[in-house]
Each structure stands twice: as C-alpha cells, then as structure tokens.
Design a protein around this motif. Sequence first.
Motif, PDB file in Angstrom:
ATOM      1  N   LEU A  47       0.828  -1.204   0.000  1.00 24.52           N
ATOM      2  CA  LEU A  47       0.000   0.000   0.000  1.00 24.52           C
ATOM      3  C   LEU A  47       0.863   1.255   0.000  1.00 24.52           C
ATOM      4  O   LEU A  47       0.550   2.230  -0.696  1.00 24.52           O
ATOM      5  N   ASN A  48       1.950   1.251   0.750  1.00 21.32           N
ATOM      6  CA  ASN A  48       2.844   2.411   0.762  1.00 21.32           C
ATOM      7  C   ASN A  48       3.481   2.643  -0.599  1.00 21.32           C
ATOM      8  O   ASN A  48       3.628   3.781  -1.038  1.00 21.32           O
ATOM      9  N   ILE A  49       3.834   1.572  -1.288  1.00 21.62           N
ATOM     10  CA  ILE A  49       4.385   1.710  -2.641  1.00 21.62           C
ATOM     11  C   ILE A  49       3.331   2.298  -3.571  1.00 21.62           C
ATOM     12  O   ILE A  49       3.621   3.190  -4.368  1.00 21.62           O
ATOM     13  N   ALA A  50       2.096   1.821  -3.455  1.00 24.75           N
ATOM     14  CA  ALA A  50       1.007   2.358  -4.284  1.00 24.75           C
ATOM     15  C   ALA A  50       0.754   3.825  -3.955  1.00 24.75           C
ATOM     16  O   ALA A  50       0.520   4.642  -4.855  1.00 24.75           O
ATOM     17  N   GLN A  51       0.805   4.187  -2.676  1.00 25.30           N
ATOM     18  CA  GLN A  51       0.577   5.576  -2.279  1.00 25.30           C
ATOM     19  C   GLN A  51       1.657   6.495  -2.835  1.00 25.30           C
ATOM     20  O   GLN A  51       1.370   7.609  -3.270  1.00 25.30           O
ATOM     21  N   MET A  52       2.892   6.032  -2.856  1.00 22.90           N
ATOM     22  CA  MET A  52       3.969   6.850  -3.422  1.00 22.90           C
ATOM     23  C   MET A  52       3.846   6.955  -4.937  1.00 22.90           C
ATOM     24  O   MET A  52       4.018   8.018  -5.516  1.00 22.90           O
ATOM     25  N   GLN A  53       3.529   5.844  -5.589  1.00 23.69           N
ATOM     26  CA  GLN A  53       3.472   5.827  -7.048  1.00 23.69           C
ATOM     27  C   GLN A  53       2.298   6.640  -7.582  1.00 23.69           C
ATOM     28  O   GLN A  53       2.446   7.407  -8.520  1.00 23.69           O
ATOM     29  N   PHE A  54       1.120   6.477  -6.974  1.00 17.03           N
ATOM     30  CA  PHE A  54      -0.091   7.125  -7.483  1.00 17.03           C
ATOM     31  C   PHE A  54      -0.416   8.436  -6.773  1.00 17.03           C
ATOM     32  O   PHE A  54      -1.407   9.070  -7.101  1.00 17.03           O
ATOM     33  N   GLN A  55       0.391   8.830  -5.808  1.00 20.50           N
ATOM     34  CA  GLN A  55       0.167  10.039  -5.019  1.00 20.50           C
ATOM     35  C   GLN A  55      -1.256  10.048  -4.466  1.00 20.50           C
ATOM     36  O   GLN A  55      -2.067  10.920  -4.761  1.00 20.50           O
ATOM     37  N   CYS A  56      -1.538   9.023  -3.675  1.00 24.14           N
ATOM     38  CA  CYS A  56      -2.841   8.875  -3.060  1.00 24.14           C
ATOM     39  C   CYS A  56      -2.639   8.513  -1.594  1.00 24.14           C
ATOM     40  O   CYS A  56      -1.515   8.301  -1.157  1.00 24.14           O
ATOM     41  N   CYS A  57      -3.731   8.461  -0.866  1.00 22.84           N
ATOM     42  CA  CYS A  57      -3.621   8.143   0.552  1.00 22.84           C
ATOM     43  C   CYS A  57      -4.820   7.306   0.958  1.00 22.84           C
ATOM     44  O   CYS A  57      -5.963   7.652   0.657  1.00 22.84           O
ATOM     45  N   GLY A  58      -4.567   6.216   1.623  1.00 22.51           N
ATOM     46  CA  GLY A  58      -5.651   5.370   2.090  1.00 22.51           C
ATOM     47  C   GLY A  58      -6.202   4.487   0.994  1.00 22.51           C
ATOM     48  O   GLY A  58      -5.664   4.396  -0.107  1.00 22.51           O
ATOM     49  N   VAL A  59      -7.309   3.830   1.317  1.00 20.37           N
ATOM     50  CA  VAL A  59      -7.874   2.858   0.397  1.00 20.37           C
ATOM     51  C   VAL A  59      -9.143   3.387  -0.248  1.00 20.37           C
ATOM     52  O   VAL A  59      -9.227   3.535  -1.461  1.00 20.37           O
ATOM     53  N   GLU A  60     -10.131   3.698   0.567  1.00 17.30           N
ATOM     54  CA  GLU A  60     -11.435   4.079   0.023  1.00 17.30           C
ATOM     55  C   GLU A  60     -11.834   5.506   0.394  1.00 17.30           C
ATOM     56  O   GLU A  60     -12.446   6.203  -0.400  1.00 17.30           O
ATOM     57  N   ILE A  70      -1.629   8.274  10.162  1.00 17.72           N
ATOM     58  CA  ILE A  70      -1.425   8.500   8.728  1.00 17.72           C
ATOM     59  C   ILE A  70       0.014   8.158   8.356  1.00 17.72           C
ATOM     60  O   ILE A  70       0.957   8.562   9.034  1.00 17.72           O
ATOM     61  N   SER A  71       0.151   7.419   7.277  1.00 14.72           N
ATOM     62  CA  SER A  71       1.470   6.974   6.817  1.00 14.72           C
ATOM     63  C   SER A  71       2.265   8.146   6.261  1.00 14.72           C
ATOM     64  O   SER A  71       1.707   9.120   5.739  1.00 14.72           O
ATOM     65  N   GLN A  72       3.566   8.029   6.354  1.00 17.15           N
ATOM     66  CA  GLN A  72       4.450   9.072   5.833  1.00 17.15           C
ATOM     67  C   GLN A  72       4.363   9.155   4.312  1.00 17.15           C
ATOM     68  O   GLN A  72       4.614  10.202   3.733  1.00 17.15           O
ATOM     69  N   THR A  73       3.970   8.070   3.639  1.00 16.04           N
ATOM     70  CA  THR A  73       3.861   8.087   2.177  1.00 16.04           C
ATOM     71  C   THR A  73       2.655   8.891   1.706  1.00 16.04           C
ATOM     72  O   THR A  73       2.508   9.125   0.517  1.00 16.04           O
ATOM     73  N   CYS A  74       1.800   9.325   2.628  1.00 16.17           N
ATOM     74  CA  CYS A  74       0.639  10.151   2.273  1.00 16.17           C
ATOM     75  C   CYS A  74       0.987  11.633   2.200  1.00 16.17           C
ATOM     76  O   CYS A  74       0.170  12.432   1.751  1.00 16.17           O
ATOM     77  N   LEU A  75       2.163  12.012   2.650  1.00 11.43           N
ATOM     78  CA  LEU A  75       2.540  13.423   2.663  1.00 11.43           C
ATOM     79  C   LEU A  75       2.732  13.946   1.247  1.00 11.43           C
ATOM     80  O   LEU A  75       3.391  13.318   0.420  1.00 11.43           O
ATOM     81  N   GLN A 102       2.197  26.223   9.623  1.00  7.68           N
ATOM     82  CA  GLN A 102       1.734  25.694   8.340  1.00  7.68           C
ATOM     83  C   GLN A 102       1.194  24.270   8.529  1.00  7.68           C
ATOM     84  O   GLN A 102       1.857  23.430   9.132  1.00  7.68           O
ATOM     85  N   PRO A 103      -0.017  23.986   8.021  1.00  7.76           N
ATOM     86  CA  PRO A 103      -0.572  22.636   8.196  1.00  7.76           C
ATOM     87  C   PRO A 103       0.178  21.615   7.348  1.00  7.76           C
ATOM     88  O   PRO A 103       0.743  21.935   6.306  1.00  7.76           O
ATOM     89  N   ILE A 104       0.151  20.388   7.817  1.00  8.56           N
ATOM     90  CA  ILE A 104       0.769  19.289   7.082  1.00  8.56           C
ATOM     91  C   ILE A 104      -0.229  18.829   6.020  1.00  8.56           C
ATOM     92  O   ILE A 104      -1.384  18.549   6.333  1.00  8.56           O
ATOM     93  N   MET A 105       0.234  18.770   4.775  1.00 11.19           N
ATOM     94  CA  MET A 105      -0.655  18.432   3.661  1.00 11.19           C
ATOM     95  C   MET A 105      -0.487  16.950   3.295  1.00 11.19           C
ATOM     96  O   MET A 105       0.626  16.441   3.222  1.00 11.19           O
ATOM     97  N   VAL A 106      -1.643  16.287   3.070  1.00  8.46           N
ATOM     98  CA  VAL A 106      -1.658  14.888   2.645  1.00  8.46           C
ATOM     99  C   VAL A 106      -2.514  14.775   1.383  1.00  8.46           C
ATOM    100  O   VAL A 106      -3.349  15.630   1.098  1.00  8.46           O
ATOM    101  N   TYR A 107      -2.280  13.710   0.639  1.00 12.06           N
ATOM    102  CA  TYR A 107      -3.061  13.485  -0.581  1.00 12.06           C
ATOM    103  C   TYR A 107      -4.519  13.239  -0.216  1.00 12.06           C
ATOM    104  O   TYR A 107      -4.826  12.518   0.733  1.00 12.06           O
ATOM    105  N   SER A 108      -5.415  13.823  -1.005  1.00 11.33           N
ATOM    106  CA  SER A 108      -6.839  13.700  -0.681  1.00 11.33           C
ATOM    107  C   SER A 108      -7.500  12.504  -1.367  1.00 11.33           C
ATOM    108  O   SER A 108      -8.495  11.984  -0.886  1.00 11.33           O
ATOM    109  N   LYS A 109      -6.963  12.069  -2.500  1.00 17.85           N
ATOM    110  CA  LYS A 109      -7.604  10.984  -3.250  1.00 17.85           C
ATOM    111  C   LYS A 109      -7.259   9.628  -2.647  1.00 17.85           C
ATOM    112  O   LYS A 109      -6.110   9.378  -2.290  1.00 17.85           O
ATOM    113  N   PRO A 110      -8.246   8.729  -2.587  1.00 20.20           N
ATOM    114  CA  PRO A 110      -7.937   7.351  -2.168  1.00 20.20           C
ATOM    115  C   PRO A 110      -7.259   6.598  -3.308  1.00 20.20           C
ATOM    116  O   PRO A 110      -7.317   7.005  -4.468  1.00 20.20           O
TER     117      PRO A 110
END
Length: 183
Positions: A47-60, A70-75, A102-110
């Motif tokens: 899942l972390n590899i997918a989050q880094m590759q697709f710039q996404c966070c979480g599953v659904e 929240i995983s570091q790969t979601c940043l 400054q707020p920490i930004m994470v990817y919004s798309k699953p």
Amino acid sequence: MSAGFLSFVALEVLVQVIKTQVEDHIRSHFLGLLHLTNASQDDLKMLNIAQMQFQCCGVEQGYLDWKNNISQTCLCDNMSINPCVPAPKGSFQFTVEGPEDQPIMVYSKPCIPLIVEENYFYLNIASCINAGFMILWMLPIGLCIAILCQINKKLETPEVVYSKEARAGKYTCLVETPDDYIA
C-alpha cells in the motif's frame, strides 16, 4: 482466416470480461486492508508503494482510512500532481519538519480509483491492439470474398458463328518482305 478472426473476437470479449473482474479483485483486495492499523507488514508495504506511485492516501476514504496513524507516504511533496488537503493535527506517528503554523498536507484521493484507472488504461491499450489486428484480418477475408464472387459471376460471352467467307482467304499480308525495301 475466419478462424483467426473469430479468435481475435473471442480475445476481445475476454478482455472486456477481465476488466470487470480486475476492478472487483482490486476492490476486494484493498478493502480487506481497510483496517490499516491491523494490516500485515507486506500489505502495508504494498500500500505504501502504491501511495507513493499514485500520489494517493488510504484505500477508500483517503487519509481517513488511516485514522490517527497516517502513513508518511501520504505526505504531499512540492511536485504533487494530485490535490492535497491539510491533515488533522496529531495524526502522525512520526515527526514532520517544517514551520509550526503551516498545516501538514496529505493526498486527498484514495488509492483504489487510481489503481483501477491505471489497470483500465493497460487493458484498453490491449483492446485497441486487438481491434487493430481484427481489422487487419477482416481485410483479406473481404478481398477473398470479393474474388470468389467474381469467379462465380457468369459473364455473357458472344456466340462465335462460323462463316464460309472467313475461309476463303480474303486477307492481305501485313508483313512486307525484304525485297519490298530495296525498290
């Protein structure tokens, strides 16, 4: 040729059936990871590899799937192409460097829609290549059918009539002899 064409048609139908099965398989696999805090290390690594590759966070539901871990790969990074949202305060199990205000930004798309979209892209390419081969195989089949139709077509041939005059020798010589050139 017809059997080859029919095999391409069957392959095209198979690709379309696989498309729906791929989406169902991806959804069921990743939804099994929905309680991300209880997932195995291998699943989390994937899942972390997918989050880094697709710039996404979480599953659904995006970063909400991670709850307060929240995983570091979601940043989000500076070169992010996907939208980012501010993460809830205190939702990280690691330290993040940066300005305090400054707020920490994470990817919004699953990740599920992005992974499904990527697989659809490759299946659509395979489908287009198969359609191209189908068209190339239809062309010789059409030409063969046209040739067979021309062979079976009955042409009217004029009737040959025997004439006695043709035998009488009313023909003239079209070739000159070498003696005619000397004179």
